[in-house]
Design a protein around this motif. Structure first.
Motif, PDB file in Angstrom:
ATOM      1  N   GLY A  52     -12.363 -34.367  14.494  1.00 36.83           N
ATOM      2  CA  GLY A  52     -12.478 -32.964  14.136  1.00 36.83           C
ATOM      3  C   GLY A  52     -12.878 -32.743  12.693  1.00 36.83           C
ATOM      4  N   GLU A  53     -13.327 -31.512  12.442  1.00 38.24           N
ATOM      5  CA  GLU A  53     -13.733 -31.063  11.108  1.00 38.24           C
ATOM      6  C   GLU A  53     -13.053 -29.723  10.848  1.00 38.24           C
ATOM      7  OE1 GLU A  53     -17.899 -30.395   8.708  1.00 38.24           O
ATOM      8  OE2 GLU A  53     -17.826 -29.746  10.797  1.00 38.24           O
ATOM      9  N   PHE A  54     -12.353 -29.620   9.736  1.00 37.04           N
ATOM     10  CA  PHE A  54     -11.568 -28.434   9.411  1.00 37.04           C
ATOM     11  C   PHE A  54     -11.754 -28.113   7.936  1.00 37.04           C
ATOM     12  CE2 PHE A  54      -9.512 -31.308  12.345  1.00 37.04           C
ATOM     13  CZ  PHE A  54      -9.265 -30.532  13.456  1.00 37.04           C
ATOM     14  N   THR A  55     -11.764 -26.840   7.596  1.00 36.28           N
ATOM     15  CA  THR A  55     -11.872 -26.437   6.192  1.00 36.28           C
ATOM     16  C   THR A  55     -10.660 -25.605   5.809  1.00 36.28           C
ATOM     17  OG1 THR A  55     -14.274 -26.421   6.344  1.00 36.28           O
ATOM     18  CG2 THR A  55     -13.313 -25.276   4.473  1.00 36.28           C
ATOM     19  N   HIS A  56     -10.026 -25.995   4.720  1.00 32.53           N
ATOM     20  CA  HIS A  56      -8.876 -25.266   4.187  1.00 32.53           C
ATOM     21  C   HIS A  56      -8.981 -25.249   2.664  1.00 32.53           C
ATOM     22  CE1 HIS A  56      -6.713 -24.756   7.941  1.00 32.53           C
ATOM     23  NE2 HIS A  56      -7.090 -25.972   8.253  1.00 32.53           N
ATOM     24  N   SER A  57      -8.267 -24.344   2.043  1.00 33.33           N
ATOM     25  CA  SER A  57      -8.268 -24.226   0.587  1.00 33.33           C
ATOM     26  C   SER A  57      -6.958 -24.731   0.014  1.00 33.33           C
ATOM     27  CB  SER A  57      -8.455 -22.762   0.172  1.00 33.33           C
ATOM     28  OG  SER A  57      -9.712 -22.300   0.580  1.00 33.33           O
ATOM     29  N   LEU A  58      -7.062 -25.354  -1.142  1.00 33.58           N
ATOM     30  CA  LEU A  58      -5.857 -25.721  -1.880  1.00 33.58           C
ATOM     31  C   LEU A  58      -5.221 -24.452  -2.406  1.00 33.58           C
ATOM     32  CD1 LEU A  58      -7.274 -28.668  -4.008  1.00 33.58           C
ATOM     33  CD2 LEU A  58      -5.601 -28.877  -2.171  1.00 33.58           C
ATOM     34  N   ASP A  59      -3.898 -24.392  -2.388  1.00 32.22           N
ATOM     35  CA  ASP A  59      -3.247 -23.239  -2.988  1.00 32.22           C
ATOM     36  C   ASP A  59      -3.091 -23.478  -4.489  1.00 32.22           C
ATOM     37  OD1 ASP A  59      -0.953 -24.826  -3.363  1.00 32.22           O
ATOM     38  OD2 ASP A  59       0.197 -23.836  -1.779  1.00 32.22           O
ATOM     39  N   ALA A  60      -2.493 -22.536  -5.187  1.00 32.05           N
ATOM     40  CA  ALA A  60      -2.378 -22.619  -6.650  1.00 32.05           C
ATOM     41  C   ALA A  60      -1.570 -23.831  -7.110  1.00 32.05           C
ATOM     42  CB  ALA A  60      -1.741 -21.337  -7.183  1.00 32.05           C
ATOM     43  N   LYS A  61      -0.717 -24.366  -6.238  1.00 27.60           N
ATOM     44  CA  LYS A  61       0.106 -25.519  -6.590  1.00 27.60           C
ATOM     45  C   LYS A  61      -0.534 -26.843  -6.169  1.00 27.60           C
ATOM     46  CE  LYS A  61       4.428 -22.951  -6.362  1.00 27.60           C
ATOM     47  NZ  LYS A  61       5.727 -22.837  -5.693  1.00 27.60           N
ATOM     48  N   GLY A  62      -1.736 -26.789  -5.599  1.00 28.08           N
ATOM     49  CA  GLY A  62      -2.408 -28.014  -5.170  1.00 28.08           C
ATOM     50  C   GLY A  62      -1.992 -28.484  -3.791  1.00 28.08           C
ATOM     51  N   ARG A  63      -1.417 -27.581  -3.008  1.00 26.71           N
ATOM     52  CA  ARG A  63      -0.997 -27.944  -1.656  1.00 26.71           C
ATOM     53  C   ARG A  63      -2.147 -27.709  -0.678  1.00 26.71           C
ATOM     54  NH1 ARG A  63       4.492 -24.530  -1.757  1.00 26.71           N
ATOM     55  NH2 ARG A  63       2.864 -23.037  -2.272  1.00 26.71           N
ATOM     56  N   LEU A  64      -2.238 -28.600   0.298  1.00 20.63           N
ATOM     57  CA  LEU A  64      -3.289 -28.547   1.296  1.00 20.63           C
ATOM     58  C   LEU A  64      -2.665 -28.431   2.673  1.00 20.63           C
ATOM     59  CD1 LEU A  64      -6.323 -28.850   2.036  1.00 20.63           C
ATOM     60  CD2 LEU A  64      -5.913 -31.330   2.138  1.00 20.63           C
ATOM     61  N   PHE A  65      -3.149 -27.477   3.441  1.00 22.37           N
ATOM     62  CA  PHE A  65      -2.697 -27.275   4.822  1.00 22.37           C
ATOM     63  C   PHE A  65      -3.349 -28.337   5.705  1.00 22.37           C
ATOM     64  CE2 PHE A  65      -3.305 -25.366   9.037  1.00 22.37           C
ATOM     65  CZ  PHE A  65      -2.008 -24.988   9.332  1.00 22.37           C
ATOM     66  N   ILE A  66      -2.540 -29.053   6.458  1.00 22.37           N
ATOM     67  CA  ILE A  66      -3.048 -30.065   7.383  1.00 22.37           C
ATOM     68  C   ILE A  66      -3.183 -29.414   8.762  1.00 22.37           C
ATOM     69  CG2 ILE A  66      -2.620 -32.314   8.446  1.00 22.37           C
ATOM     70  CD1 ILE A  66      -3.179 -32.398   5.389  1.00 22.37           C
ATOM     71  N   PRO A  67      -4.367 -29.476   9.356  1.00 21.98           N
ATOM     72  CA  PRO A  67      -4.577 -28.844  10.663  1.00 21.98           C
ATOM     73  C   PRO A  67      -3.595 -29.368  11.714  1.00 21.98           C
ATOM     74  CG  PRO A  67      -6.651 -29.577   9.732  1.00 21.98           C
ATOM     75  CD  PRO A  67      -5.568 -30.126   8.862  1.00 21.98           C
ATOM     76  N   VAL A  68      -3.169 -28.482  12.587  1.00 21.64           N
ATOM     77  CA  VAL A  68      -2.195 -28.823  13.618  1.00 21.64           C
ATOM     78  C   VAL A  68      -2.656 -30.041  14.424  1.00 21.64           C
ATOM     79  CG1 VAL A  68      -1.055 -27.983  15.709  1.00 21.64           C
ATOM     80  CG2 VAL A  68      -1.322 -26.467  13.737  1.00 21.64           C
TER      81      VAL A  68
END
Length: 138
Positions: free
Chosen positions: A3-19
């Motif tokens: 799969g290919e997924f796009t997410h943004s880092l939040d202000a604290k540098g956290r990245l959402f991992i796709p389900v």
């Protein structure tokens, strides 16, 4: 992993991992540099295999692969499915705000979205796919 997924880092540098990748990566996994302009993420089982293979190598080969261990970070997923992507790793691979997460067989890859988009068209071209399929005897 796929799969290919796009997410943004939040202000604290956290990245959402796709389900779809959370189950395969697990609640804890390792992220390290790669030979490409991206980061690789290995679940604990694959990381253990990687460690064992490295440990069985000669001293000279171990010293060559050591940078993958020097810069590795154990990441733990929070209740919202996010990890803290270490700043030093982001800096090494030029990962800014938008991140493309790719499932790549036995690991996941984290790319800066702009870098990935410049490579994506080339990798997905019919000519490249045909060349790869021929090289691999598919």
């Amino acid at each position: 992993m796929t799969g290919e997924f796009t997410h943004s880092l939040d202000a604290k540098g956290r990245l959402f991992i796709p389900v779809r990748l959370r189950e395969e990566l697990g609640p804890e996994f390792y992220v390290t540099i790669s030979q490409d302009q991206c980061l690789y993420a290995y679940n604990m089982e694959n990381w253990k295999r990687f460690e064992e293979k490295a440990a069985s190598m000669s001293y000279n080969k171990q010293t060559q692969i050591n940078p993958l261990f020097y810069f590795a970070a154990k990441c733990e997923m929070d209740a919202q499915g996010r990890i803290l992507l270490p700043q030093n790793l982001r800096d090494m691979r030029g990962i800014q705000k938008n991140v493309v997460i790719l499932g790549a067989n036995n690991h996941a890859e984290f790319w800066d979205a702009d870098v990935w988009m410049s490579r994506r068209a080339e990798l997905a071209s019919p000519e490249n796919i045909a060349r790869v399929m021929q090289e691999l005897d598919f």
